[in-house]
Motif scaffolding. Structure first.
Motif, PDB file in Angstrom:
ATOM      1  N   MET A  98       0.844  -1.184   0.000  1.00  0.00           N
ATOM      2  CA  MET A  98       0.000   0.000   0.000  1.00  0.00           C
ATOM      3  C   MET A  98       0.887   1.244   0.000  1.00  0.00           C
ATOM      4  O   MET A  98       1.908   1.299   0.669  1.00  0.00           O
ATOM      5  CB  MET A  98      -0.884  -0.010   1.238  1.00  0.00           C
ATOM      6  CG  MET A  98      -1.781   1.173   1.341  1.00  0.00           C
ATOM      7  SD  MET A  98      -2.877   1.024   2.758  1.00  0.00           S
ATOM      8  CE  MET A  98      -3.735   2.548   2.600  1.00  0.00           C
ATOM      9  N   CYS A 130       4.209   1.494   2.360  1.00  0.00           N
ATOM     10  CA  CYS A 130       4.204   1.229   3.798  1.00  0.00           C
ATOM     11  C   CYS A 130       5.290   0.245   4.216  1.00  0.00           C
ATOM     12  O   CYS A 130       5.771   0.307   5.343  1.00  0.00           O
ATOM     13  CB  CYS A 130       2.839   0.702   4.229  1.00  0.00           C
ATOM     14  SG  CYS A 130       1.533   1.930   4.088  1.00  0.00           S
ATOM     15  N   ASP A 131       5.707  -0.637   3.309  1.00  0.00           N
ATOM     16  CA  ASP A 131       6.760  -1.592   3.667  1.00  0.00           C
ATOM     17  C   ASP A 131       8.163  -1.007   3.484  1.00  0.00           C
ATOM     18  O   ASP A 131       9.154  -1.676   3.709  1.00  0.00           O
ATOM     19  CB  ASP A 131       6.620  -2.887   2.878  1.00  0.00           C
ATOM     20  CG  ASP A 131       6.850  -2.728   1.386  1.00  0.00           C
ATOM     21  OD1 ASP A 131       7.154  -1.606   0.916  1.00  0.00           O
ATOM     22  OD2 ASP A 131       6.728  -3.733   0.668  1.00  0.00           O
ATOM     23  N   ASN A 185      -4.670  -0.406  -1.557  1.00  0.00           N
ATOM     24  CA  ASN A 185      -5.350  -1.058  -0.436  1.00  0.00           C
ATOM     25  C   ASN A 185      -4.389  -1.904   0.394  1.00  0.00           C
ATOM     26  O   ASN A 185      -3.574  -2.640  -0.155  1.00  0.00           O
ATOM     27  CB  ASN A 185      -6.478  -1.945  -0.966  1.00  0.00           C
ATOM     28  CG  ASN A 185      -7.449  -1.150  -1.796  1.00  0.00           C
ATOM     29  OD1 ASN A 185      -8.141  -0.290  -1.287  1.00  0.00           O
ATOM     30  ND2 ASN A 185      -7.486  -1.415  -3.096  1.00  0.00           N
ATOM     31  N   ARG A 186      -4.522  -1.837   1.682  1.00  0.00           N
ATOM     32  CA  ARG A 186      -3.589  -2.545   2.552  1.00  0.00           C
ATOM     33  C   ARG A 186      -3.751  -4.053   2.531  1.00  0.00           C
ATOM     34  O   ARG A 186      -2.876  -4.779   2.964  1.00  0.00           O
ATOM     35  CB  ARG A 186      -3.693  -2.028   3.980  1.00  0.00           C
ATOM     36  CG  ARG A 186      -5.016  -2.288   4.626  1.00  0.00           C
ATOM     37  CD  ARG A 186      -5.046  -1.730   6.016  1.00  0.00           C
ATOM     38  NE  ARG A 186      -6.388  -1.903   6.560  1.00  0.00           N
ATOM     39  CZ  ARG A 186      -6.764  -1.392   7.685  1.00  0.00           C
ATOM     40  NH1 ARG A 186      -5.922  -0.669   8.392  1.00  0.00           N
ATOM     41  NH2 ARG A 186      -7.978  -1.585   8.126  1.00  0.00           N
ATOM     42  N   ASP A 187      -4.877  -4.570   2.025  1.00  0.00           N
ATOM     43  CA  ASP A 187      -5.052  -6.014   1.953  1.00  0.00           C
ATOM     44  C   ASP A 187      -4.631  -6.589   0.596  1.00  0.00           C
ATOM     45  O   ASP A 187      -4.833  -7.762   0.329  1.00  0.00           O
ATOM     46  CB  ASP A 187      -6.491  -6.404   2.272  1.00  0.00           C
ATOM     47  CG  ASP A 187      -7.505  -5.849   1.286  1.00  0.00           C
ATOM     48  OD1 ASP A 187      -7.113  -5.137   0.335  1.00  0.00           O
ATOM     49  OD2 ASP A 187      -8.707  -6.117   1.469  1.00  0.00           O
ATOM     50  N   HIS A 188      -4.047  -5.755  -0.258  1.00  0.00           N
ATOM     51  CA  HIS A 188      -3.545  -6.160  -1.579  1.00  0.00           C
ATOM     52  C   HIS A 188      -4.638  -6.732  -2.480  1.00  0.00           C
ATOM     53  O   HIS A 188      -4.385  -7.595  -3.307  1.00  0.00           O
ATOM     54  CB  HIS A 188      -2.387  -7.161  -1.461  1.00  0.00           C
ATOM     55  CG  HIS A 188      -1.245  -6.628  -0.673  1.00  0.00           C
ATOM     56  ND1 HIS A 188      -0.438  -5.620  -1.126  1.00  0.00           N
ATOM     57  CD2 HIS A 188      -0.802  -6.953   0.562  1.00  0.00           C
ATOM     58  CE1 HIS A 188       0.479  -5.351  -0.209  1.00  0.00           C
ATOM     59  NE2 HIS A 188       0.272  -6.140   0.823  1.00  0.00           N
TER      60      HIS A 188
END
Length: 82
Positions: free
Chosen positions: A1, A45-46, A70-73
């Motif tokens: 994300m 974010c990573d 989206n953070r859930d990929h």
């Protein structure tokens, strides 16, 4: 994300589905656009950094483009503007 994104200035919102007229925006910002060769720098974010094109970020509706938002990929197509 994506966490942080580069902008050329002023009026660009870093959101998909905005009502921005990209052709008019490119004409207005053509010097800045050419300086970055049509790309924006994005920090994820990573911690990794990428330089996707504006079209990939804001117009592409492929899963590869959408899942970055989206953070859930997951692409979450239900969030796209009609």
């Amino acid at each position: 994300m994506m966490a942080i994104g580069d902008v050329f200035g002023g009026a660009v919102t870093f959101m998909r589905g905005s009502s921005t007229d990209w052709n008019a925006w490119f004409r207005h910002h053509r010097i800045k656009y050419s300086r970055h060769q049509g790309h924006l720098n994005v920090v994820f974010c990573d911690g990794h950094v990428a330089s996707p094109t504006l079209q990939f970020l804001f117009e592409d509706t492929s899963d590869a483009a959408l899942d970055r938002w989206n953070r859930d990929h997951q692409p979450h197509r239900e969030e796209l503007s009609p």
